[in-house]
Design a protein around this motif. Structure first.
Motif, PDB file in Angstrom:
ATOM      1  N   UNK A 107      13.183   3.243   1.166  1.00  0.00           N
ATOM      2  CA  UNK A 107      13.876   4.476   0.771  1.00  0.00           C
ATOM      3  C   UNK A 107      13.768   5.544   1.851  1.00  0.00           C
ATOM      4  N   UNK A 108      12.635   5.597   2.534  1.00  0.00           N
ATOM      5  CA  UNK A 108      12.424   6.623   3.560  1.00  0.00           C
ATOM      6  C   UNK A 108      13.375   6.427   4.730  1.00  0.00           C
ATOM      7  N   UNK A 109      13.650   5.179   5.079  1.00  0.00           N
ATOM      8  CA  UNK A 109      14.511   4.904   6.218  1.00  0.00           C
ATOM      9  C   UNK A 109      15.975   4.745   5.871  1.00  0.00           C
ATOM     10  N   UNK A 110      16.303   4.783   4.585  1.00  0.00           N
ATOM     11  CA  UNK A 110      17.677   4.555   4.142  1.00  0.00           C
ATOM     12  C   UNK A 110      18.533   5.795   4.322  1.00  0.00           C
ATOM     13  N   UNK A 111      19.766   5.568   4.756  1.00  0.00           N
ATOM     14  CA  UNK A 111      20.729   6.669   4.826  1.00  0.00           C
ATOM     15  C   UNK A 111      21.264   6.989   3.430  1.00  0.00           C
ATOM     16  N   UNK A 112      21.659   5.947   2.690  1.00  0.00           N
ATOM     17  CA  UNK A 112      22.286   6.150   1.390  1.00  0.00           C
ATOM     18  C   UNK A 112      21.347   6.639   0.302  1.00  0.00           C
TER      19      UNK A 112
ATOM     20  N   UNK B 209       0.812  -1.215   0.000  1.00  0.00           N
ATOM     21  CA  UNK B 209       0.000   0.000   0.000  1.00  0.00           C
ATOM     22  C   UNK B 209       0.848   1.269   0.000  1.00  0.00           C
ATOM     23  N   UNK B 210       0.593   2.108  -1.031  1.00  0.00           N
ATOM     24  CA  UNK B 210       1.077   3.470  -1.010  1.00  0.00           C
ATOM     25  C   UNK B 210       2.525   3.681  -1.386  1.00  0.00           C
ATOM     26  N   UNK B 211       3.124   2.763  -2.136  1.00  0.00           N
ATOM     27  CA  UNK B 211       4.526   2.898  -2.488  1.00  0.00           C
ATOM     28  C   UNK B 211       4.751   3.582  -3.824  1.00  0.00           C
ATOM     29  N   UNK B 212       6.020   3.796  -4.141  1.00  0.00           N
ATOM     30  CA  UNK B 212       6.412   4.222  -5.486  1.00  0.00           C
ATOM     31  C   UNK B 212       6.672   2.954  -6.278  1.00  0.00           C
ATOM     32  N   UNK B 213       5.778   2.633  -7.189  1.00  0.00           N
ATOM     33  CA  UNK B 213       5.807   1.358  -7.904  1.00  0.00           C
ATOM     34  C   UNK B 213       6.489   1.559  -9.253  1.00  0.00           C
ATOM     35  N   UNK B 214       7.550   0.796  -9.502  1.00  0.00           N
ATOM     36  CA  UNK B 214       8.321   0.931 -10.740  1.00  0.00           C
ATOM     37  C   UNK B 214       7.745  -0.010 -11.797  1.00  0.00           C
ATOM     38  N   UNK B 215       6.972   0.545 -12.716  1.00  0.00           N
ATOM     39  CA  UNK B 215       6.387  -0.212 -13.816  1.00  0.00           C
ATOM     40  C   UNK B 215       7.164   0.098 -15.092  1.00  0.00           C
TER      41      UNK B 215
ATOM     42  N   UNK C  93      21.702  -0.247  -0.818  1.00  0.00           N
ATOM     43  CA  UNK C  93      22.438  -1.361  -0.231  1.00  0.00           C
ATOM     44  C   UNK C  93      21.441  -2.481   0.056  1.00  0.00           C
ATOM     45  N   UNK C  94      21.974  -3.682   0.249  1.00  0.00           N
ATOM     46  CA  UNK C  94      21.095  -4.806   0.577  1.00  0.00           C
ATOM     47  C   UNK C  94      20.307  -4.533   1.851  1.00  0.00           C
ATOM     48  N   UNK C  95      20.910  -3.784   2.785  1.00  0.00           N
ATOM     49  CA  UNK C  95      20.220  -3.467   4.040  1.00  0.00           C
ATOM     50  C   UNK C  95      18.979  -2.618   3.812  1.00  0.00           C
ATOM     51  N   UNK C  96      18.879  -1.959   2.663  1.00  0.00           N
ATOM     52  CA  UNK C  96      17.702  -1.141   2.353  1.00  0.00           C
ATOM     53  C   UNK C  96      16.517  -1.976   1.889  1.00  0.00           C
ATOM     54  N   UNK C  97      16.756  -3.245   1.570  1.00  0.00           N
ATOM     55  CA  UNK C  97      15.667  -4.110   1.088  1.00  0.00           C
ATOM     56  C   UNK C  97      14.890  -4.637   2.289  1.00  0.00           C
TER      57      UNK C  97
ATOM     58  N   UNK D 265       6.621   5.947   1.284  1.00  0.00           N
ATOM     59  CA  UNK D 265       8.024   6.316   1.384  1.00  0.00           C
ATOM     60  C   UNK D 265       8.969   5.219   0.933  1.00  0.00           C
ATOM     61  N   UNK D 266       8.409   4.159   0.349  1.00  0.00           N
ATOM     62  CA  UNK D 266       9.220   3.020  -0.081  1.00  0.00           C
ATOM     63  C   UNK D 266       9.085   2.816  -1.595  1.00  0.00           C
ATOM     64  N   UNK D 267      10.040   2.105  -2.160  1.00  0.00           N
ATOM     65  CA  UNK D 267      10.045   1.828  -3.598  1.00  0.00           C
ATOM     66  C   UNK D 267       9.744   0.362  -3.817  1.00  0.00           C
ATOM     67  N   UNK D 268       8.744   0.083  -4.655  1.00  0.00           N
ATOM     68  CA  UNK D 268       8.374  -1.289  -4.997  1.00  0.00           C
ATOM     69  C   UNK D 268       8.933  -1.586  -6.387  1.00  0.00           C
ATOM     70  N   UNK D 269       9.874  -2.496  -6.430  1.00  0.00           N
ATOM     71  CA  UNK D 269      10.594  -2.818  -7.668  1.00  0.00           C
ATOM     72  C   UNK D 269      10.264  -4.237  -8.113  1.00  0.00           C
ATOM     73  N   UNK D 270      10.387  -4.515  -9.418  1.00  0.00           N
ATOM     74  CA  UNK D 270      10.377  -5.920  -9.830  1.00  0.00           C
ATOM     75  C   UNK D 270      11.540  -6.651  -9.150  1.00  0.00           C
ATOM     76  N   UNK D 271      11.366  -7.930  -8.903  1.00  0.00           N
ATOM     77  CA  UNK D 271      12.476  -8.715  -8.387  1.00  0.00           C
ATOM     78  C   UNK D 271      13.620  -8.754  -9.383  1.00  0.00           C
ATOM     79  N   UNK D 272      14.840  -8.907  -8.888  1.00  0.00           N
ATOM     80  CA  UNK D 272      16.005  -8.893  -9.763  1.00  0.00           C
ATOM     81  C   UNK D 272      16.271 -10.278 -10.342  1.00  0.00           C
ATOM     82  N   UNK D 273      16.808 -10.283 -11.553  1.00  0.00           N
ATOM     83  CA  UNK D 273      17.054 -11.517 -12.302  1.00  0.00           C
ATOM     84  C   UNK D 273      18.558 -11.689 -12.457  1.00  0.00           C
ATOM     85  N   UNK D 274      19.057 -12.818 -12.005  1.00  0.00           N
ATOM     86  CA  UNK D 274      20.479 -13.165 -12.041  1.00  0.00           C
ATOM     87  C   UNK D 274      20.643 -14.289 -13.065  1.00  0.00           C
ATOM     88  N   UNK D 275      21.315 -14.017 -14.183  1.00  0.00           N
ATOM     89  CA  UNK D 275      21.353 -15.007 -15.263  1.00  0.00           C
ATOM     90  C   UNK D 275      22.639 -15.838 -15.303  1.00  0.00           C
TER      91      UNK D 275
END
Length: 529
Positions: free
Chosen positions: A417-422, A11-17, A440-444, A61-71
């Motif tokens: 993103x809201x709680x991230x320092x970087x 609910x209420x995020x910045x959704x990356x489409x 950083x991974x800690x931001x996930x 205050x958070x970013x909703x991203x597609x999951x990352x793909x490692x090939x």
């Protein structure tokens, strides 16, 4: 809307489409509704379904991203972490690639499970795992069981490593049986079991079986019939290492792949149009531009692994090479390769790829007594797409994953993103740049795979550990639920056992055997100091 099953509301995020031309389109203050394994609605102020349980995850205050793909990733090697931080490819081949000799099946289980969990923790939801841990049937079974238990979406590319009949302080003797019958039998059985499932079938909702293969010196009349037979049984994805250099050889294998009919666009499971699997090439450093152009024109997928390629002397990563970047048909992506000398983070690989690509271009300009003006080569959005939608396309799965859209599988990553320092201020400027350049991974905070939360509130959720799988006796059976801390303790115990076995081996004997087998001109091997 159906009111049965499980619902999750972000609910209420910045959704990356993504738009139809694959530009990233951020949707601010937007909700995403997941039903079971599927994204069913994207919009503002979505009401949770009545009469059905809905887990609400606040994303303001958070970013909703597609999951990352490692090939491209060798997931089993966790217990070897740290060993290759200051080693090149030649040293790694002994201390890493053939070190499966020192693994028992239970070691393979804990290495694979923790490797999958490390990837999930960093936001990877889909991995092409070049799994050269199939040392015995039990090793392979343990790796499969761990992958299933972790919950990651995986194409587990079954690979026989170079096996050794003897390795001690005085000798290192390779096993002459490169394609053992038990391996082809086990692979065939798995293809029948795991690769013929329609969407929604829970037999193996997140795992497909592929194959890793590097034995191209074998005769064509051996290789092609084998691949054709496996393709007819359901093998869709074949992957291999490719490079032209003084170690791997200067002759490009791309013309051979073309003559074998293996250069083709990746296709989805629902459209298996060829008796042969499609071929994904890892690395491709040093191959001629004409071959890169051939790969681009045929849509043959490529995976660049920036950290290992720069670290181990395999050349500049090619995924943003001009002959591929400017092609409308090229399929390019990125992978981690080895998490033994660096984190298993796809955003970090995307960041490295951008910098190396820019270094190559800028160095060329400086060498001509010119200077790069204004913008630099490639963009953060390009790198983000390699890590998401284009990575999914390289695996023939773009219609299912790789972007956030209604009807796609729910593979999602939430950055705090809201709680991230970087990410502070960067997220407000451009959420894609914030992820690729500053996260950083800690931001996930949250990772969802196939509609199931695998990381919550910044911590990995507990996992079901199959005791049958640990023993390499089967997949499934009784399971214990374990916290990450307990899994980590098992890895540490396993690491000590493996180290005790390694100390009984002669690394020098292993090096001599490998260099002799591959007919390496050792006069061309020089220290990079």
């Amino acid at each position: 809307m159906a009111l049965t099953g499980k619902y999750i509301l972000l609910r209420g995020g910045t959704v990356l489409t993504h738009s139809t031309d694959e530009n990233v389109v951020p949707l601010y203050d937007t909700d995403v509704l997941v039903h079971d394994d599927t994204i069913v609605k994207i919009g503002k102020a979505i009401d949770p379904p009545f009469d059905a349980y809905t887990e609400v995850i606040e994303c303001h205050g958070k970013i909703v991203s597609p999951g990352f793909v490692d090939t491209h990733h060798h997931v089993w090697q966790t217990q070897l972490k740290g060993r290759h931080a200051d080693q090149g490819l030649v040293a790694y081949m002994v201390s890493g690639n053939i070190m499966s000799y020192a693994y028992k099946a239970e070691d393979a289980y804990w290495g694979q499970l923790s490797g999958c969990l490390e990837a999930i923790n960093a936001g990877t939801t889909l991995v092409l795992d070049h799994a050269h841990i199939a040392y015995t049937p039990e090793h392979a079974t343990a790796a499969l069981s761990a992958t299933l238990g972790s919950g990651i979406r995986s194409i587990l590319a079954y690979t026989n490593p170079l096996r050794l009949s003897q390795w001690d302080q005085s000798s290192c003797v390779p096993d002459q049986d490169l394609l053992p019958k038990w391996a082809m039998s086990q692979l065939s059985e798995w293809l029948e079991k795991y690769n013929h499932n329609e969407r929604g079938n829970a037999v193996a909702a997140t795992v497909e079986v592929g194959m890793g293969f590097d034995l191209w010196f074998l005769p064509k009349n051996v290789v092609l019939p084998m691949l054709t037979e496996l393709g007819e049984k359901g093998l869709r994805v074949l992957t291999t290492h490719v490079g032209c250099n003084a170690l791997q050889g200067q002759q490009s294998p791309v013309p051979m792949f073309s003559s074998y009919g293996l250069l083709q666009h990746p296709y989805p499971p629902s459209n298996k149009k060829s008796a042969l699997p499609f071929l994904l090439l890892s690395h491709c450093g040093g191959i001629p531009k004409s071959d890169l152009s051939l790969l681009a024109s045929t849509g043959t997928p490529i995976s660049s692994t920036p950290d290992t390629e720069s670290h181990m002397g395999m050349g500049f990563p090619v995924s943003l090479h001009s002959s591929l970047r400017n092609s409308k048909t090229a399929n390019v992506s990125i992978g981690v390769d080895l998490h033994t000398f660096g984190p298993a983070s796809i955003p970090l690989q995307a960041r490295a790829l951008l910098q190396l690509t820019r270094l190559e271009r800028n160095s060329s300009l400086l060498g001509k007594d010119t200077f790069p003006a204004w913008d630099v080569r490639s963009s953060s959005e390009e790198a983000f797409n390699l890590a998401t939608i284009r990575g999914a396309r390289c695996l023939g799965l773009e219609s299912q994953v790789g972007s956030i859209a209604e009807g796609k599988m729910a593979d999602l990553v939430v950055f705090d993103a809201k709680g991230s320092v970087g990410m502070l201020a960067a997220a407000e400027h451009d959420p894609v740049i914030a992820i690729i350049r500053f996260s950083e991974t800690a931001d996930i905070e949250t990772v969802i795979i196939n509609g199931t939360v695998r990381k919550r509130n910044g911590k990995l959720v507990d996992v079901a550990v199959s005791r049958d799988g640990v023993a390499g006796k089967g997949v499934g059976g009784d399971a214990d639920v374990m916290k990450w801390a307990d899994v980590a303790e098992e890895v540490r115990r396993s690491q000590k056992d493996i180290q005790a076995r390694i100390e009984r081996l002669s690394i020098d004997q292993g090096r001599k055997t490998l260099l002799g087998m591959f007919h390496v001109d050792q006069e061309k091997l020089v220290d990079a100091l």
